[in-house]
Scaffold this motif. Sequence first.
Motif, PDB file in Angstrom:
ATOM      1  N   ALA B 213      26.119  45.851  31.869  1.00 20.65           N
ATOM      2  CA  ALA B 213      26.381  46.098  33.285  1.00 20.65           C
ATOM      3  C   ALA B 213      26.031  47.542  33.633  1.00 20.65           C
ATOM      4  CB  ALA B 213      27.840  45.823  33.605  1.00 20.65           C
ATOM      5  N   HIS B 214      26.419  48.471  32.747  1.00 27.97           N
ATOM      6  CA  HIS B 214      26.062  49.876  32.974  1.00 27.97           C
ATOM      7  C   HIS B 214      24.542  50.032  32.967  1.00 27.97           C
ATOM      8  CE1 HIS B 214      29.719  52.107  33.262  1.00 27.97           C
ATOM      9  NE2 HIS B 214      30.233  51.548  32.189  1.00 27.97           N
ATOM     10  N   ALA B 215      23.904  49.375  31.982  1.00 27.07           N
ATOM     11  CA  ALA B 215      22.475  49.572  31.789  1.00 27.07           C
ATOM     12  C   ALA B 215      21.660  49.076  32.965  1.00 27.07           C
ATOM     13  CB  ALA B 215      22.029  48.866  30.505  1.00 27.07           C
ATOM     14  N   LYS B 216      22.162  47.994  33.612  1.00 24.71           N
ATOM     15  CA  LYS B 216      21.353  47.501  34.734  1.00 24.71           C
ATOM     16  C   LYS B 216      21.652  48.293  36.000  1.00 24.71           C
ATOM     17  CE  LYS B 216      24.240  43.617  36.238  1.00 24.71           C
ATOM     18  NZ  LYS B 216      24.410  42.189  36.285  1.00 24.71           N
ATOM     19  N   SER B 221      32.375  51.957  39.554  1.00 22.62           N
ATOM     20  CA  SER B 221      33.499  51.285  40.197  1.00 22.62           C
ATOM     21  C   SER B 221      33.355  49.771  40.099  1.00 22.62           C
ATOM     22  CB  SER B 221      33.592  51.714  41.663  1.00 22.62           C
ATOM     23  OG  SER B 221      32.392  51.410  42.325  1.00 22.62           O
ATOM     24  N   ARG B 222      32.106  49.277  40.194  1.00 21.92           N
ATOM     25  CA  ARG B 222      31.918  47.832  40.138  1.00 21.92           C
ATOM     26  C   ARG B 222      32.061  47.326  38.701  1.00 21.92           C
ATOM     27  NH1 ARG B 222      30.897  43.478  42.872  1.00 21.92           N
ATOM     28  NH2 ARG B 222      29.567  41.851  42.002  1.00 21.92           N
ATOM     29  N   VAL B 223      31.574  48.104  37.744  1.00 22.08           N
ATOM     30  CA  VAL B 223      31.711  47.704  36.338  1.00 22.08           C
ATOM     31  C   VAL B 223      33.196  47.574  35.983  1.00 22.08           C
ATOM     32  CG1 VAL B 223      31.275  48.365  33.956  1.00 22.08           C
ATOM     33  CG2 VAL B 223      29.549  48.805  35.694  1.00 22.08           C
ATOM     34  N   GLY B 225      35.941  47.654  38.173  1.00 18.58           N
ATOM     35  CA  GLY B 225      36.746  46.857  39.085  1.00 18.58           C
ATOM     36  C   GLY B 225      36.436  45.375  39.019  1.00 18.58           C
ATOM     37  N   TYR B 226      35.192  45.010  38.738  1.00 19.83           N
ATOM     38  CA  TYR B 226      34.858  43.596  38.755  1.00 19.83           C
ATOM     39  C   TYR B 226      34.699  43.051  37.343  1.00 19.83           C
ATOM     40  CZ  TYR B 226      32.530  39.254  39.977  1.00 19.83           C
ATOM     41  OH  TYR B 226      32.205  37.935  40.106  1.00 19.83           O
ATOM     42  N   HIS B 227      33.787  43.649  36.561  1.00 21.55           N
ATOM     43  CA  HIS B 227      33.470  43.073  35.256  1.00 21.55           C
ATOM     44  C   HIS B 227      34.578  43.296  34.233  1.00 21.55           C
ATOM     45  CE1 HIS B 227      29.217  42.060  36.095  1.00 21.55           C
ATOM     46  NE2 HIS B 227      29.388  42.963  37.038  1.00 21.55           N
ATOM     47  N   ALA B 228      35.046  44.520  34.141  1.00 24.37           N
ATOM     48  CA  ALA B 228      36.011  44.829  33.081  1.00 24.37           C
ATOM     49  C   ALA B 228      37.406  44.308  33.424  1.00 24.37           C
ATOM     50  CB  ALA B 228      36.052  46.334  32.836  1.00 24.37           C
ATOM     51  N   LEU B 229      37.846  44.597  34.631  1.00 23.54           N
ATOM     52  CA  LEU B 229      39.229  44.292  34.992  1.00 23.54           C
ATOM     53  C   LEU B 229      39.520  42.800  34.896  1.00 23.54           C
ATOM     54  CD1 LEU B 229      41.244  46.396  35.561  1.00 23.54           C
ATOM     55  CD2 LEU B 229      40.955  46.083  37.996  1.00 23.54           C
ATOM     56  N   ARG B 230      38.537  41.978  35.312  1.00 23.03           N
ATOM     57  CA  ARG B 230      38.767  40.526  35.300  1.00 23.03           C
ATOM     58  C   ARG B 230      39.181  40.026  33.931  1.00 23.03           C
ATOM     59  NH1 ARG B 230      35.029  36.741  38.815  1.00 23.03           N
ATOM     60  NH2 ARG B 230      35.483  35.406  37.051  1.00 23.03           N
ATOM     61  N   ASN B 231      38.519  40.519  32.904  1.00 17.15           N
ATOM     62  CA  ASN B 231      38.864  40.061  31.555  1.00 17.15           C
ATOM     63  C   ASN B 231      40.072  40.789  30.993  1.00 17.15           C
ATOM     64  OD1 ASN B 231      37.174  37.937  30.882  1.00 17.15           O
ATOM     65  ND2 ASN B 231      35.442  39.339  30.645  1.00 17.15           N
ATOM     66  N   ALA B 232      40.214  42.052  31.405  1.00 15.53           N
ATOM     67  CA  ALA B 232      41.315  42.826  30.852  1.00 15.53           C
ATOM     68  C   ALA B 232      42.655  42.311  31.370  1.00 15.53           C
ATOM     69  CB  ALA B 232      41.151  44.307  31.209  1.00 15.53           C
ATOM     70  N   LEU B 233      42.647  41.673  32.533  1.00  7.73           N
ATOM     71  CA  LEU B 233      43.916  41.276  33.138  1.00  7.73           C
ATOM     72  C   LEU B 233      44.442  39.952  32.598  1.00  7.73           C
ATOM     73  CD1 LEU B 233      43.642  42.401  36.845  1.00  7.73           C
ATOM     74  CD2 LEU B 233      44.624  43.549  34.882  1.00  7.73           C
ATOM     75  N   ILE B 234      43.602  39.210  31.865  1.00  9.11           N
ATOM     76  CA  ILE B 234      44.073  37.905  31.380  1.00  9.11           C
ATOM     77  C   ILE B 234      45.283  38.035  30.438  1.00  9.11           C
ATOM     78  CG2 ILE B 234      43.429  35.908  29.974  1.00  9.11           C
ATOM     79  CD1 ILE B 234      40.719  36.009  31.373  1.00  9.11           C
TER      80      ILE B 234
END
Lengths: 321, 313
Positions: B213-216, B221-223, B225-234
Motif C-alpha cells: 500500500a505504501h509502495a503504490k 493516513s489512508r494506509v 486508517g483504512y488498510h491497517a486499522l481494519r485488520n488491527a481492530l478484529i
Amino acid sequence: MASPCSADPLTVAPAAAIGDFPPGGLSDAIVSRVATKSGRQSKTFFQRAFRTLAATGPGTILGLVILGLMIVLCALAPIIAPHDPTEMNMLARLQGPSWQYPLGTDGLGRCILTRLLYGGQISLGVSFLVTIATTLIGSVIGLASAMSSKLVDEAIMRFVDIVLAFPPVILVLVIAGLLKPDLTNLALALIIVGWSPFARLARIQAMVVKQREFVEAAICTGASSLRVAFRHIFPNVLGPLLALSFLRLGFALLSLAGLSFLGLGAQPPTPEWGVMLNEARRYMSIDPLVMLAPGATIFLATLSVSIAGEGLRMVLDPTHR
Amino acid sequence: MLSALTPKLGSILVILFGASIITFLFMFMIPGDPAWTIARGRYGESTITPEMLAEVRAETGLDQPLPIQYARWLANVVTGDLGISFLTKEPVGPYLGKAFLVTLQLTVISLVLSLILALPLGLIAALKPLSWIDTASTTISQFGISVPEYWLGPVLVLIFSVHFGVLPSAEWGDWKHMVLPAVVLGFRPLSYFTRMIRVGLVDVLRENYIRTAHAKGLAQSRVIGYHALRNALIPLITVVGLQFAGLLGGSVIVEVIFAVPGVGRLLYQSVMGRDLPVIQAGVLLVVGAMGVANVLADCVCLIADPTLRCAED
C-alpha cells in the motif's frame, strides 16, 4: 538443576524465543533485548535473574523493589510504627501530617501511618495467602485433569468453564456475604473463585508438555503417573503458572480491599486498607488526606504487582510474548 | 455463519445449566436451616413458629429430595416466576429488569467513552513504538488496570462534586449522574483497549500488504486508517465483548459508591439483607447476559473477519 526436565525457567524461556521471533516490531524488540542481555555469561543465579528481569524494562525491577519494601515495612510494623494501631486520641482528630503523626490522624484520632503499616500485614498477607492457595489448588486440579482419562478431563474442564462464567466480584460477594461477613470467609470466597484460571492454564500447558519425549521416556521407565505429573511435567509448566499468579495477586489485593471497603471482609476497628478507606469516606470533604493515604497505598501495591507481573510474564511465559 | 455459532451456543447452554445449579445451591450456603431463612425473610424473625417452618418446607418443596427441589426451582425460573423478594415483598422480576437496564446503560456509556479515547492513544503509541508517547500510553494503561475504583471514585467526587461542584456525587437520573460512574468504570477497559489496538497495529504494520500500500503511493493516513486499522481492530472486537461482559458483572463497587440503582448495587443490598430470591435471580441474569455478550462478540467477529467464515465451511 542437572536434569533437563527441571531446567531453570529464567534461562530457558529467552533462549527459546530467539529462533521463534523474527526481529522487528515492538514486542520483539523487548524479546531481543532479553535475549542479548541474558545471553552474556553471568556468574550466579541472582545475577542472571537480575539481568533477565532488567532487560524487560526498568519497571520490573522497580515494581519488585517497591513491593519488597512494602512487605518489609509492614512486617516490621510492631518495631517501626510510631503508635498503637487502635490507640485513639480524641484531642487530635483529623490532623494533618506532623512529626508526631507523619501522615496525620483519622476521624477517631488514630495514627494513619501506623494503621497503614499494620493494615499491610492483613491486606498484603491475606492476598499472598489467597494467591498461593489458588495457585496450588488450581495447578493440582489442572495437572490431574491433564493426566486423567478424556471423560474425567472433559468433566473437570466443563466445571472450570462454569466457575469462570460467573463474574468473579459478584461470586465473591455472594459467597462471602452469605456465609458471614468476616476476613476468613472473604479469603475463603476468594480462593473458591480464584483457582479456576490456574486449572485451565496448568491443563493447557501440561497437555503440551505431555507430548514431549522426556515424558514418554519417563513413562517408559515405569514412572507412576503421579511421579510423571509432579516430577516431570510440573517443573516445566511452573513458569507460566508463576507469571499468572503474580497477575492474580493484583486481583486478590484489589478485591480483598474492595470487598472489605464494602463491609464484607475485615471489620472495624481492624486496620485493613479497605476498611480504612471506607471509614475515611465520611471525613472525605473535611480532610481528603485521610482517604488519599490508604487509597494511594492500595494503588501503589497493585501497580507494582502489575508492572512486575508484566515483566515476569515476559520472562516466564513464552506464550505471552 | 450460523453453523459456526452452533457449538458456541451449545457450550453456553451447558454453562448456563451448570451455573443455575450453583446458583440454586446458594441457598445452602447460608449457615442454618434454609426454611428458617425463608421464614425469617417472609414473616420476620420474632414471629416464626414450628408450624410456619413446616408450611414453608411444604410450599417451597424443601422437604423433597434435592434434585426435585432443583427441578421445581428451575421450572419456576424458566417460566419467568423469579419469586418474591424477602425485603420488599414484591415480585423479583420487574425491579430486577429495571435495575438491569440501568447497569446496561452505564456499561454501554463507559465502553463507548473508553473506545473513543483508546483509539487515538493506541494509534499514536503504535506509530511511534518505544517513543515517549508510547511509554506514556503504556503507563496510563498500567495505571488504569491498577487503580482501585473505590478510591478513584471518591477522589473524582472530591474534585468534581465537592471542590468544583459541577457534577452530582450520587443518585441516578439525567446524564450528569452518569458521567462520574462511567468514567471510573471506563478506566480498566480503556487500558485494555489501548493495549489491544497498539499490539494489533504493530503486528499488522509489519505485513507485506501494508508495504504494498505504501509502495503504490497511498497517503499514510489512508494506509493506517483504512488498510491497517481494519485488520488491527478484529482482535479488539473479542476484547470489547469480554470487557462488556466484565462490566455487566463487575460494576458492584462503583454502583454502590455512586448510589446507581443497577444490578450490582441491588445484589449488594440483597446479599447484605440475605434476600435469597433476588440474589439467585440477579446472579443468573448477569451470568446469562454475559453469555449473550459473548455470543454477540463472536457474531460481530464472524461478520468482520471473512477468513473465520471460510474456515468453517
